[in-house]
Structure formats: structure tokens, C-alpha cells
Design a protein around this motif. Structure first.
Motif, mmCIF file in Angstrom:
data_model
loop_
_atom_site.group_PDB
_atom_site.id
_atom_site.type_symbol
_atom_site.label_atom_id
_atom_site.label_comp_id
_atom_site.label_asym_id
_atom_site.label_seq_id
_atom_site.Cartn_x
_atom_site.Cartn_y
_atom_site.Cartn_z
ATOM 1 N N ARG A 106 -27.103 44.682 4.549
ATOM 2 C CA ARG A 106 -25.673 44.573 4.265
ATOM 3 C C ARG A 106 -25.424 44.508 2.754
ATOM 4 O O ARG A 106 -24.463 45.114 2.249
ATOM 5 N N ALA A 107 -26.286 43.803 2.029
ATOM 6 C CA ALA A 107 -26.108 43.681 0.586
ATOM 7 C C ALA A 107 -26.176 45.034 -0.099
ATOM 8 O O ALA A 107 -25.345 45.369 -0.956
ATOM 9 N N MET A 108 -27.158 45.856 0.272
ATOM 10 C CA MET A 108 -27.287 47.150 -0.380
ATOM 11 C C MET A 108 -26.231 48.146 0.097
ATOM 12 O O MET A 108 -25.858 49.053 -0.632
ATOM 13 N N GLU A 109 -25.727 47.946 1.302
ATOM 14 C CA GLU A 109 -24.593 48.742 1.759
ATOM 15 C C GLU A 109 -23.373 48.439 0.879
ATOM 16 O O GLU A 109 -22.651 49.346 0.453
ATOM 17 N N HIS A 110 -23.163 47.145 0.605
ATOM 18 C CA HIS A 110 -22.048 46.735 -0.251
ATOM 19 C C HIS A 110 -22.275 47.208 -1.686
ATOM 20 O O HIS A 110 -21.339 47.664 -2.356
ATOM 21 N N ALA A 111 -23.533 47.117 -2.139
ATOM 22 C CA ALA A 111 -23.857 47.573 -3.493
ATOM 23 C C ALA A 111 -23.546 49.049 -3.654
ATOM 24 O O ALA A 111 -23.012 49.489 -4.678
ATOM 25 N N ARG A 112 -23.871 49.833 -2.650
ATOM 26 C CA ARG A 112 -23.592 51.268 -2.703
ATOM 27 C C ARG A 112 -22.097 51.522 -2.840
ATOM 28 O O ARG A 112 -21.668 52.368 -3.635
ATOM 29 N N ALA A 113 -21.303 50.768 -2.086
ATOM 30 C CA ALA A 113 -19.852 50.941 -2.163
ATOM 31 C C ALA A 113 -19.329 50.557 -3.545
ATOM 32 O O ALA A 113 -18.477 51.251 -4.111
ATOM 33 N N LEU A 114 -19.849 49.467 -4.086
ATOM 34 C CA LEU A 114 -19.406 49.023 -5.410
ATOM 35 C C LEU A 114 -19.782 50.035 -6.488
ATOM 36 O O LEU A 114 -18.965 50.374 -7.353
ATOM 37 N N VAL A 115 -21.020 50.511 -6.430
ATOM 38 C CA VAL A 115 -21.465 51.502 -7.417
ATOM 39 C C VAL A 115 -20.628 52.777 -7.300
ATOM 40 O O VAL A 115 -20.292 53.406 -8.296
ATOM 41 N N GLY A 116 -20.281 53.129 -6.056
ATOM 42 C CA GLY A 116 -19.443 54.299 -5.845
ATOM 43 C C GLY A 116 -18.067 54.158 -6.471
ATOM 44 O O GLY A 116 -17.419 55.154 -6.789
ATOM 45 N N GLU A 117 -17.619 52.921 -6.640
ATOM 46 C CA GLU A 117 -16.328 52.659 -7.284
ATOM 47 C C GLU A 117 -16.458 52.553 -8.800
ATOM 48 O O GLU A 117 -15.478 52.253 -9.491
ATOM 49 N N GLY A 118 -17.685 52.773 -9.309
ATOM 50 C CA GLY A 118 -17.900 52.710 -10.753
ATOM 51 C C GLY A 118 -18.210 51.334 -11.271
ATOM 52 O O GLY A 118 -18.222 51.104 -12.490
ATOM 53 N N LYS A 119 -18.508 50.390 -10.377
ATOM 54 C CA LYS A 119 -18.806 49.028 -10.796
ATOM 55 C C LYS A 119 -20.301 48.857 -11.075
ATOM 56 O O LYS A 119 -21.140 49.555 -10.512
ATOM 57 N N LYS A 120 -20.623 47.905 -11.942
ATOM 58 C CA LYS A 120 -22.007 47.599 -12.266
ATOM 59 C C LYS A 120 -22.493 46.450 -11.387
ATOM 60 O O LYS A 120 -21.812 45.429 -11.264
ATOM 61 N N VAL A 121 -23.669 46.640 -10.796
ATOM 62 C CA VAL A 121 -24.213 45.676 -9.840
ATOM 63 C C VAL A 121 -25.563 45.171 -10.330
ATOM 64 O O VAL A 121 -26.370 45.933 -10.867
ATOM 65 N N GLY A 122 -25.797 43.882 -10.149
ATOM 66 C CA GLY A 122 -27.095 43.293 -10.469
ATOM 67 C C GLY A 122 -27.659 42.568 -9.261
ATOM 68 O O GLY A 122 -26.902 42.042 -8.432
ATOM 69 N N VAL A 123 -28.989 42.555 -9.150
ATOM 70 C CA VAL A 123 -29.664 41.826 -8.073
ATOM 71 C C VAL A 123 -30.695 40.904 -8.722
ATOM 72 O O VAL A 123 -31.641 41.374 -9.355
ATOM 73 N N MET A 124 -30.520 39.603 -8.548
ATOM 74 C CA MET A 124 -31.393 38.627 -9.197
ATOM 75 C C MET A 124 -32.519 38.161 -8.281
ATOM 76 O O MET A 124 -32.308 37.926 -7.086
ATOM 77 N N PHE A 125 -33.692 37.981 -8.875
ATOM 78 C CA PHE A 125 -34.865 37.457 -8.179
ATOM 79 C C PHE A 125 -35.423 36.304 -9.010
ATOM 80 O O PHE A 125 -35.577 36.422 -10.231
ATOM 81 N N GLY A 126 -35.766 35.202 -8.328
ATOM 82 C CA GLY A 126 -36.223 34.021 -9.037
ATOM 83 C C GLY A 126 -37.703 34.026 -9.348
ATOM 84 O O GLY A 126 -38.450 34.894 -8.906
ATOM 85 N N PRO A 127 -38.161 33.028 -10.105
ATOM 86 C CA PRO A 127 -39.582 32.923 -10.439
ATOM 87 C C PRO A 127 -40.432 32.641 -9.209
ATOM 88 O O PRO A 127 -39.943 32.118 -8.200
ATOM 89 N N GLU A 128 -41.703 32.976 -9.317
ATOM 90 C CA GLU A 128 -42.592 32.934 -8.164
ATOM 91 C C GLU A 128 -42.733 31.542 -7.540
ATOM 92 O O GLU A 128 -42.806 31.399 -6.322
ATOM 93 N N ARG A 129 -42.788 30.505 -8.367
ATOM 94 C CA ARG A 129 -43.124 29.184 -7.840
ATOM 95 C C ARG A 129 -42.019 28.581 -6.986
ATOM 96 O O ARG A 129 -42.273 28.057 -5.907
#
Length: 254
Positions: A106-129
Motif C-alpha cells: 500500500r505504501a508504494m502504491e501511494h508513493a507511485r500516486a504521489l510521484v505521479g503528481e510531481g511530489k517528492k517522496v522519501g522512505v526512511m530506514f533505521g539503524p540496524e541495532r
């Protein structure tokens, strides 16, 4: 027609993959490989533990080194997401923070829609520990949680990036969920399958298979139904004809 591979560079804007305080260079390199597998090439790195550049990351990237060369380096999450219109935070833990919680799909489906509207999208990942802290998550607009085994919910950083990158790629390609790889053949036509059925029915009739007589018609019907259910190629039909012809020759030799 040329068989040269197509250029894997993205044909349009893509989400930025943001690694927050990553600890191991190997995981940064693995994340770069995962991204490039699915056409993502915008990496941002926030305060890497072992400094930057990192030779272990370069070694692990193997072919995706360009992503590391072009990666943005930031000191804080706020700086890294400042130009983003929408940010996803990936986490396995519930945070007690009121935000939409999405699956990767669902997140990447939404990301695709946002990018299609010309918006900038970021996906954050935390440190390993320990993953992202609440102070990181509050900078995001939505949380992404993978439905993993609750008794072992931790994902390796590169694995998590691979999973999200795969979902992005799946959302942005027309690849069908299943295809049949035809090995130098094609599907048998209806008439070809009917003739195969005639061949088998005739040979089995001669062999006395359809017994007792009052059950013969139903047995033949079941056999015809068997052939019609099977997705046979022309090569399959030829082979099955050959099987029956060889059995007949073997019987005649006896």
C-alpha cells in the motif's frame, strides 16, 4: 532485433531511500544493490556510524557503486527530508504515535500516486541495532510495517530496503504475475488434442481397457475430460502419440 539489455536507469522520478544512522558499510552497499535491482537510484545517508565514504559499502555494492557516489550525506533526519513532500518511516514497532500504518504494498502504491503528481517522496530506514527512534518517526507522514513473524520481527537493513524496492518496482511495471515460458513450441490446438484423444481411445479399446461394457462410455468421457483439462503443447502431443505408437510396436514384437 537487438538482444542488448535495456538501460536500467529510472525513466522518471523515484522515491529517495533514506538510511538513518546506518552502522555497517556492508548493509549500505547491500541496500544500494537492492535499490538498483528495481530502478531506484536516490540514496540519502544520515550520520553513518563508520564515516563516509566507506570501502566496505563500495565492495558490497558491486555494480551499484554509482548510487554510493551520488548519495546525499546529511547530519540529521530533518535536513534529509526537508525537500520531501511525503515521507514513509519503516518500523516493526508500534510507537504510540498517531499516524497511518501501511503495508509495503500500500505504501508504494501511494508513493507511485504521489510521484505521479510531481511530489517528492522519501522512505526512511533505521539503524540496524534498534531501528528508528520516535524522534525520527515524527518527521514522517506515515509508517510502513511489514507483516513478519511477531516472535522475530527484525529485518536486516538491506533486506528491508530490498522489500520496499521490490514493491516500488512491482507498482511501476506491467509485469504479469505469471507467464508460461514456451521452450521452442506452442500450445496444441483443439483439433490436435482431439486427435490425441482418438488415438488413445482407439488403442485402449483394442487393449480391452474399457471394461465392463456398461461403464465404457463414462470411462471414455472421463478420458476426454482429462485431455481437455491438460494444457498441452504441440511437443507434448507429439510425445504422447509416440508413447502409444511405441507401446503398440512393443506388443507386436511379443
Amino acid at each position: 532485433m537487438s538482444n542488448a539489455p535495456t538501460d536500467p536507469r529510472p525513466t522518471g522520478p523515484t522515491p529517495a531511500i533514506i538510511l538513518v544512522r546506518p552502522q555497517m558499510g556492508e548493509n549500505i552497499g547491500g541496500a544500494a544493490r537492492a535499490m538498483w535491482n528495481f530502478g531506484l537510484d536516490r540514496m540519502r545517508i544520515i550520520a553513518p556510524r563508520d564515516g563516509w565514504p566507506n570501502q566496505k559499502a563500495v565492495a558490497m555494492a558491486s555494480g551499484a557503486g554509482r548510487l554510493l557516489d551520488e548519495a546525499g550525506l546529511f547530519d540529521t533526519v530533518r535536513e534529509a527530508v526537508a525537500d520531501c513532500d511525503f515521507v514513509f518511516a519503516t518500523t516493526a514497532r508500534m510507537r504510540g504515535i498517531t499516524k497511518p500504518v501501511m503495508t509495503p504494498e500500500r505504501a508504494m502504491e501511494h508513493a507511485r500516486a504521489l510521484v505521479g503528481e510531481g511530489k517528492k517522496v522519501g522512505v526512511m530506514f533505521g539503524p540496524e541495532r534498534a531501528g528508528l527512534e520516535n524522534e525520527d518517526v515524527v518527521e514522517a507522514n506515515a509508517i510502513v510495517t511489514v507483516p513478519v513473524n511477531p516472535l522475530f520481527a527484525s529485518l536486516n537493513l538491506a533486506q528491508a530496503v530490498l522489500l520496499m524496492s521490490y514493491e516500488w518496482g512491482r507498482q511501476t511495471t506491467d509485469t504479469p504475475p505469471e507467464v508460461m515460458e514456451m521452450a521452442k513450441t506452442e500450445w496444441a490446438g483443439h483439433v490436435e488434442v482431439e486427435k490425441l484423444g482418438d488415438h488413445y481411445e482407439d488403442m485402449m479399446d483394442q487393449a480391452g481397457f474399457f471394461f465392463p461394457e456398461h461403464k465404457a462410455e463414462n470411462m471414455k468421457l472421463n478420458l476426454r475430460n482429462l485431455w481437455s483439462r491438460m494444457p498441452l503443447t504441440r511437443a507434448d502431443v507429439q510425445m504422447l502419440h509416440g508413447v502409444m505408437r511405441q507401446m503398440k510396436r512393443w506388443k507386436e514384437r511379443g
